[in-house]
Design a protein around this motif. Structure first.
Motif, PDB file in Angstrom:
ATOM      1  N   ARG A 158      19.441  -2.101  -1.855  1.00  0.00           N
ATOM      2  CA  ARG A 158      20.564  -2.364  -0.944  1.00  0.00           C
ATOM      3  C   ARG A 158      21.232  -3.684  -1.315  1.00  0.00           C
ATOM      4  N   ASN A 166      24.768   0.775   6.452  1.00  0.00           N
ATOM      5  CA  ASN A 166      23.833   1.877   6.565  1.00  0.00           C
ATOM      6  C   ASN A 166      24.344   2.773   7.695  1.00  0.00           C
ATOM      7  N   ARG A 183      24.536   0.358  10.799  1.00  0.00           N
ATOM      8  CA  ARG A 183      23.489  -0.664  10.724  1.00  0.00           C
ATOM      9  C   ARG A 183      23.822  -1.598   9.569  1.00  0.00           C
ATOM     10  N   ASN A 185      23.068  -3.780   6.533  1.00  0.00           N
ATOM     11  CA  ASN A 185      22.016  -3.321   5.632  1.00  0.00           C
ATOM     12  C   ASN A 185      21.581  -4.358   4.602  1.00  0.00           C
ATOM     13  N   ASN A 294      20.502  -5.442  11.162  1.00  0.00           N
ATOM     14  CA  ASN A 294      19.601  -4.654  10.346  1.00  0.00           C
ATOM     15  C   ASN A 294      18.359  -4.094  11.070  1.00  0.00           C
ATOM     16  N   ASP A 298      17.384  -0.312  12.244  1.00  0.00           N
ATOM     17  CA  ASP A 298      16.223   0.401  11.705  1.00  0.00           C
ATOM     18  C   ASP A 298      15.478   1.097  12.837  1.00  0.00           C
ATOM     19  N   SER A 316      20.704   9.348   5.856  1.00  0.00           N
ATOM     20  CA  SER A 316      21.127   7.957   5.857  1.00  0.00           C
ATOM     21  C   SER A 316      22.016   7.686   4.646  1.00  0.00           C
ATOM     22  N   ASN A 318      23.831   4.683   2.499  1.00  0.00           N
ATOM     23  CA  ASN A 318      23.906   3.233   2.253  1.00  0.00           C
ATOM     24  C   ASN A 318      25.168   3.008   1.436  1.00  0.00           C
TER      25      ASN A 318
END
Ligand code: IPM
Ligand code: MG
Length: 406
Positions: A158, A166, A183, A185, A294, A298, A316, A318
């Motif tokens: 990442r 994310n 999110r 990331n 982050n 998660d 998911s 990224n």
């Protein structure tokens, strides 16, 4: 004594080591002094990272490849099993594009826990080089050793590919749930997660970093998504009453970005009550887009995926400005392998990741085709339910059903 900061691994490459300040002969003052030196280095490095993000805002980093190379990374534990299914699925869905050379499926080897441990690298350099030649990546889960200093391969990738958003959709139509999580990331609790400090036997310190440019880009991604999809609400999730500096910054930057989208209502919640809201039937369907740092991202996305049918069902994405990597949201499930449950692995999460990847590649028709089949497989009408145990369906039964729905 502070142990060496670097050592040479078997293949001659340098392995980064953080100081393990645990020597019983050291005085308290010496611990603190060493920790301060380490902290200073981290601060300088993180400020430079923030500078680079600011400078990069204006660059055009989009890839303009004629050919789309999809890198397939197996990972560990159940990774190779679900990735084998994903490879077969993509070959089926993209047959024409593969046949005429517009798309290539390329296996990337070497991102296994055995190879990474042997080389002392969370992502070996040659593997990273191969990864960077791809347009998009589909990745199985990778194992991360507990303790020690080895960073998670996810976190490394990442960061190295600058995949700052994310994006995790969760939908349960029959409950009115249509959520998309944004999110952050690349920073928060993760960026220095393997570079904390042990101060003797009695104390350990980790660091959380939130930057203005790092928050701004994820906030913009979330608000742009809401705007483009006609969604009039974005919910920011923090714990800014406790994490006053870092979450406080996240909150204020999100509000600043929100001001640019007057048509979108922004509300803010603390992560604990949001965890409760997600299981509150009278509240949860009103949420649409979540914007979170982050670690909270998660945690809440596992909770959300469980509501959808299990962490085995969540996909998911990224996303960065240049690269994109798609993965299952669950881990390597080593116990399934140890207990001989390979035939009961749920491929749904990686299939969802395939759908997200196809959509990202601009292949909306194939994404819709797959998405429709996955919706049916998740709906009550599907006779195959995977539990991960012999009391549930087998992987091949669910995959067969999905193929029939395509
Ligand atoms: C996820 C996973 C990862 C994370 C792990 C494997 C490092 O839980 O993608 O949600 O914590 O981000
Ligand atoms: Mg997770």
């Amino acid at each position: 004594m502070v142990r060496e900061m670097t050592e040479i691994s078997k293949n001659g490459s340098e392995v980064k080591r953080e100081p393990q300040i645990k020597d019983s002969k050291m005085t308290r003052e010496e611990y603190i002094e060493k920790a301060c030196i380490h902290f200073k280095e981290l601060l300088e490095e993180q400020l430079e990272r923030a500078d680079r993000m600011k400078a990069a805002e204006k660059e055009d980093k989009a890839q303009k490849d004629d050919k789309i190379i999809i890198g397939l990374i197996d990972g560990d534990g159940i990774g190779p099993i679900i990735m084998r299914e994903a490879g077969k699925l993509l070959e089926k869905l993209l047959k024409d594009d593969i046949d005429d050379g517009r798309v290539e499926l390329r296996n990337i080897r070497g991102l296994t826990i055995e190879n990474r441990m042997a080389l002392g690298r969370s992502v070996p350099e040659d593997v990273l080089e191969e990864i960077k030649k791809c347009t998009v990546l589909l990745k199985g889960p990778t194992a991360t050793p507990k303790g020690g200093t080895m960073e998670s391969a996810n976190v490394t990738l990442r960061r190295e590919l600058d995949l700052y958003a994310n994006v995790r959709p969760v939908s349960v139509p029959e409950l009115g749930i249509d959520w998309t999580f944004f999110r952050e990331n690349t920073e928060g609790e993760y960026v220095l997660g393997s570079r904390g400090i042990d101060l003797g036997e009695d104390m350990a310190v980790d660091f959380k970093v939130i930057t203005d440019p790092g928050t701004e880009r994820i906030a913009r991604a979330a608000f742009d998504f809401a705007d483009k999809n006609g969604i009039d609400r974005v919910s920011v999730v923090t714990k800014a009453n406790i994490m006053k500096k870092t979450d406080g910054k996240f909150s204020s930057v999100c509000r600043r970005v929100a001001d640019e989208y007057p048509g979108i209502k922004t509300d803010e919640w603390y992560v604990d009550i949001m965890a409760a809201n997600l299981v509150n039937p009278s509240l949860r369907s009103q949420f649409r887009v979540f914007l979170l740092p982050n670690l909270y991202g998660d945690i809440l996305t596992d909770e959300a995926a469980e509501i959808q049918g299990g962490v085995g069902t969540g996909g998911s994405a990224n996303l960065g400005d240049r690269y994109a990597m798609f993965e299952a949201i669950h881990g390597t499930a080593p116990r399934m392998i140890e207990d001989g449950l390979q035939d009961y692995v749920n491929p749904m999460s990686i299939f969802k990741a395939c759908e997200l990847m196809l959509r990202h590649m601009g292949m909306a028709a194939q994404a819709d085709r797959l998405g429709g089949a996955l919706d049916k497989a998740l709906s009550p009408e599907c006779p195959y339910k995977i539990t991960g145990f012999p009391d549930g369906s087998r992987t091949e039964e669910l995959v067969g059903y999905i193929y029939k729905q395509l």
